[in-house]
Enzyme design. Structure first.
Site, PDB file in Angstrom:
ATOM      1  N   ARG A 230       0.957  -1.047   0.198  1.00 41.08           N
ATOM      2  CA  ARG A 230      -0.076  -0.150   0.052  1.00 41.08           C
ATOM      3  C   ARG A 230       0.757   1.103  -0.001  1.00 41.08           C
ATOM      4  O   ARG A 230       0.477   2.198  -0.399  1.00 41.08           O
ATOM      5  CB  ARG A 230      -0.870   0.156   1.219  1.00 41.08           C
ATOM      6  CG  ARG A 230      -2.155  -0.892   1.345  1.00 41.08           C
ATOM      7  CD  ARG A 230      -2.677  -1.095   2.693  1.00 41.08           C
ATOM      8  NE  ARG A 230      -3.154   0.432   3.177  1.00 41.08           N
ATOM      9  CZ  ARG A 230      -4.505   0.698   2.891  1.00 41.08           C
ATOM     10  NH1 ARG A 230      -5.012   0.008   2.346  1.00 41.08           N
ATOM     11  NH2 ARG A 230      -4.667   1.762   3.438  1.00 41.08           N
TER      12      ARG A 230
ATOM     13  N   ARG B 269       9.657   5.670  -3.197  1.00 41.67           N
ATOM     14  CA  ARG B 269      10.071   6.540  -4.550  1.00 41.67           C
ATOM     15  C   ARG B 269      11.294   7.087  -4.344  1.00 41.67           C
ATOM     16  O   ARG B 269      11.639   7.435  -3.044  1.00 41.67           O
ATOM     17  CB  ARG B 269       9.077   7.371  -4.879  1.00 41.67           C
ATOM     18  CG  ARG B 269       8.537   8.562  -3.916  1.00 41.67           C
ATOM     19  CD  ARG B 269       7.742   9.313  -4.722  1.00 41.67           C
ATOM     20  NE  ARG B 269       6.129   8.988  -4.426  1.00 41.67           N
ATOM     21  CZ  ARG B 269       5.498   9.357  -3.574  1.00 41.67           C
ATOM     22  NH1 ARG B 269       5.792  10.291  -2.635  1.00 41.67           N
ATOM     23  NH2 ARG B 269       4.217   9.036  -3.337  1.00 41.67           N
TER      24      ARG B 269
ATOM     25  N   ARG C  26      -8.771  -6.839  13.617  1.00 43.81           N
ATOM     26  CA  ARG C  26      -8.011  -5.993  14.295  1.00 43.81           C
ATOM     27  C   ARG C  26      -8.938  -4.817  14.952  1.00 43.81           C
ATOM     28  O   ARG C  26      -9.719  -4.277  13.931  1.00 43.81           O
ATOM     29  CB  ARG C  26      -6.729  -5.234  13.920  1.00 43.81           C
ATOM     30  CG  ARG C  26      -5.734  -6.244  13.396  1.00 43.81           C
ATOM     31  CD  ARG C  26      -5.047  -6.784  14.629  1.00 43.81           C
ATOM     32  NE  ARG C  26      -4.218  -6.121  15.561  1.00 43.81           N
ATOM     33  CZ  ARG C  26      -3.627  -6.403  16.543  1.00 43.81           C
ATOM     34  NH1 ARG C  26      -4.192  -7.601  17.065  1.00 43.81           N
ATOM     35  NH2 ARG C  26      -2.911  -5.501  17.359  1.00 43.81           N
TER      36      ARG C  26
ATOM     37  N   ARG D 299       0.029   5.622  16.381  1.00 46.40           N
ATOM     38  CA  ARG D 299       0.257   6.852  15.840  1.00 46.40           C
ATOM     39  C   ARG D 299      -0.613   8.067  16.424  1.00 46.40           C
ATOM     40  O   ARG D 299      -1.466   7.476  17.429  1.00 46.40           O
ATOM     41  CB  ARG D 299      -0.200   7.112  14.170  1.00 46.40           C
ATOM     42  CG  ARG D 299      -1.684   6.530  13.921  1.00 46.40           C
ATOM     43  CD  ARG D 299      -1.745   6.184  12.555  1.00 46.40           C
ATOM     44  NE  ARG D 299      -2.739   5.342  12.088  1.00 46.40           N
ATOM     45  CZ  ARG D 299      -3.135   4.950  10.873  1.00 46.40           C
ATOM     46  NH1 ARG D 299      -2.178   5.315   9.798  1.00 46.40           N
ATOM     47  NH2 ARG D 299      -4.259   4.106  10.622  1.00 46.40           N
TER      48      ARG D 299
ATOM     49  N   GLU E 223      -3.640   6.396  18.671  1.00 49.03           N
ATOM     50  CA  GLU E 223      -4.393   5.226  18.497  1.00 49.03           C
ATOM     51  C   GLU E 223      -3.528   3.898  18.691  1.00 49.03           C
ATOM     52  O   GLU E 223      -2.592   3.858  18.578  1.00 49.03           O
ATOM     53  CB  GLU E 223      -4.125   5.409  16.742  1.00 49.03           C
ATOM     54  CG  GLU E 223      -5.136   4.506  16.021  1.00 49.03           C
ATOM     55  CD  GLU E 223      -5.269   4.487  14.346  1.00 49.03           C
ATOM     56  OE1 GLU E 223      -5.140   5.990  14.178  1.00 49.03           O
ATOM     57  OE2 GLU E 223      -5.249   3.773  13.758  1.00 49.03           O
TER      58      GLU E 223
ATOM     59  N   TYR F 216      -9.763  -5.141   3.052  1.00 46.47           N
ATOM     60  CA  TYR F 216      -9.040  -3.900   3.515  1.00 46.47           C
ATOM     61  C   TYR F 216      -9.270  -2.890   2.436  1.00 46.47           C
ATOM     62  O   TYR F 216      -8.268  -2.339   1.537  1.00 46.47           O
ATOM     63  CB  TYR F 216      -7.555  -4.258   3.497  1.00 46.47           C
ATOM     64  CG  TYR F 216      -6.629  -3.345   4.252  1.00 46.47           C
ATOM     65  CD1 TYR F 216      -7.295  -2.206   4.932  1.00 46.47           C
ATOM     66  CD2 TYR F 216      -5.521  -3.589   4.535  1.00 46.47           C
ATOM     67  CE1 TYR F 216      -6.313  -0.898   5.524  1.00 46.47           C
ATOM     68  CE2 TYR F 216      -4.449  -2.618   5.162  1.00 46.47           C
ATOM     69  CZ  TYR F 216      -4.950  -1.387   5.572  1.00 46.47           C
ATOM     70  OH  TYR F 216      -4.052  -0.467   6.203  1.00 46.47           O
TER      71      TYR F 216
ATOM     72  N   ASP G 246     -10.267   0.934   0.606  1.00 43.45           N
ATOM     73  CA  ASP G 246      -9.823   2.434   1.126  1.00 43.45           C
ATOM     74  C   ASP G 246     -11.348   2.833   0.641  1.00 43.45           C
ATOM     75  O   ASP G 246     -12.177   2.236  -0.019  1.00 43.45           O
ATOM     76  CB  ASP G 246      -9.014   3.072   0.148  1.00 43.45           C
ATOM     77  CG  ASP G 246      -7.607   2.764   0.613  1.00 43.45           C
ATOM     78  OD1 ASP G 246      -7.441   2.636   2.089  1.00 43.45           O
ATOM     79  OD2 ASP G 246      -6.713   2.614  -0.184  1.00 43.45           O
TER      80      ASP G 246
END
Ligand code: UDP
Length: 367
Positions: A171, A175, A248, A279, A299, A347, A349
């Site tokens: 995901r 770069r 989860r 996070r 979180e 999962y 988006d």
């Protein structure tokens, strides 16, 4: 039969379906067990800040049709997600890019970064990565794997990286340019004024019942609608007859701080195992909210147990096989459509959920 559709769950899948069905003159009843619409995208305005109650939701897509579609309901700002990762006392840019490599190794050029990764990869001799650990080592080498991936992933998924599927880490972009944009997608942003307003518009023509658990509700209202759109957990719908799928769960510790700016960024990941949360989100930075206070959410990730809210499907081989069993019985239900992250055990988006809902609409209305 009072309604054409009973829609279970007011997240994106259910709400898009409801909107499109209402547009075609159908009567919809939307129920949700929570006390609000919007599913996990729900945002709540507090002290001038739209709080992402169920974690950071950053809309991004490369699908122009989906982008145009969702822009009917809101205007997006130009937010670009550029999370920071903190490992012990070190700080890095995400996703893995020249800023990360330069900080990690004190180098300047893509050539130098590639050479280091190449060298670190050699140690492991991975041709076909079989799991997340091998995939990560192959992509970014040992240093980045150990400082920025290993601990974070283990905290988030409660399993070592060697027991997780490699697609999870794919995901993230990697770069060799100095570009901290977390996504490669063409379109990205946060709805100005929060997500909840989108759902108000989507559901404007429907009847809505909140605080309503489907399984309780349906007991004495079997004939409430001709068809059902079910976006809850698929295994629960079938009374866990093949066993329970694993999820989860995520818990948020949200607090208002009497300062203007806590961490200088919307998303900061804590990648070492000795910090218990994964996070911290500082909500005001999603929309540059003008507020003298700030609101943050820590979180925490944990294994799902009965009664918890499921967040992430654990799409390993065992669970995917189990899901296929549920999917095969689901397909035989001609009066029920399953969808969304929970109903599809994927999962997804947000853009993908919207796309799936629009496909379901096309199929349903033979378009
Ligand atoms: N990940 C990581 N370190 C990070 C951020 C992400 O190792 O600092 C890995 C981790 O395995 C995570 C996956 O990348 O599960 C996907 O991250 P993403 O940010 O897409 O997860 P989400 O926002 O959906 O929770």
């Amino acid at each position: 039969m009072k309604y054409d559709y009973l829609i279970v769950g007011a997240g994106f899948f259910g709400s898009i379906f409801a909107y499109e069905a209402s547009k075609r003159g159908k009567k919809c009843l939307v129920i949700d067990k929570r006390n609000h619409i919007g599913g996990n995208c729900y945002t709540e305005l507090k002290d001038g800040i739209n709080v992402h109650k169920y974690g950071a939701h950053i809309f991004h897509t490369s699908n122009k049709n989906i982008w145009n579609y969702i822009n009917q309901f809101t205007e997006f700002n130009n937010y670009i997600n550029s999370p920071i990762a903190i490992y012990k006392d070190e700080i890095y840019n995400l996703p893995f890019n020249m800023n990360t490599f330069s900080k990690m190794w004190g180098i300047k050029t893509p050539e130098e970064a590639l050479a280091i990764i190449e060298n670190q990869k050699k140690e492991f001799d991975i041709i076909q990565p079989k799991n997340l650990e091998e995939q990560a080592l192959r992509m970014v080498g040992k240093d980045i794997y150990e400082k920025l991936i290993k601990g974070y992933t283990q905290k988030q998924w409660g399993r070592p990286c060697s027991e997780l599927p490699s697609f999870i880490i794919k995901r993230l972009p990697i770069r060799f340019t100095y570009d901290n944009n977390y996504f490669n997608d063409r379109y990205q942003g946060i709805p100005i004024g929060g997500y909840t307003k989108i759902f108000d518009k989507l559901l404007a023509k429907c009847d809505i019942l909140l605080n309503t658990d489907y399984f309780e509700f349906i007991k004495d209202k079997k004939d409430v609608a001709l068809k059902t759109i079910y976006t809850g957990e698929i295994d629960k719908f079938f009374n866990f007859q093949f066993g329970a799928l694993e999820w989860r769960a995520v818990k948020f510790e949200t607090e208002t701080l009497d300062i203007d700016n806590f961490q200088g960024n919307a998303v900061v990941n804590y990648t070492s195992l000795d910090v218990p949360y994964t996070r911290i989100i500082e909500h005001k930075h999603f929309e540059k909210a003008d507020s003298k206070n700030t609101i943050i959410s820590k979180e925490y990730s944990s294994e799902w147990k009965l009664g918890d809210e499921p967040y992430y499907p654990i799409n390993n081989e065992k669970n995917n096989e189990l899901y296929l069993k549920y999917q095969s019985v689901a397909k035989k239900q001609d009066k029920i459509i399953f969808g969304g992250r929970l109903g599809s055990y994927k999962y997804y988006d947000m853009d993908k959920v919207i796309e799936e809902a629009l496909i379901a609409v096309q199929i349903e209305f033979g378009e």
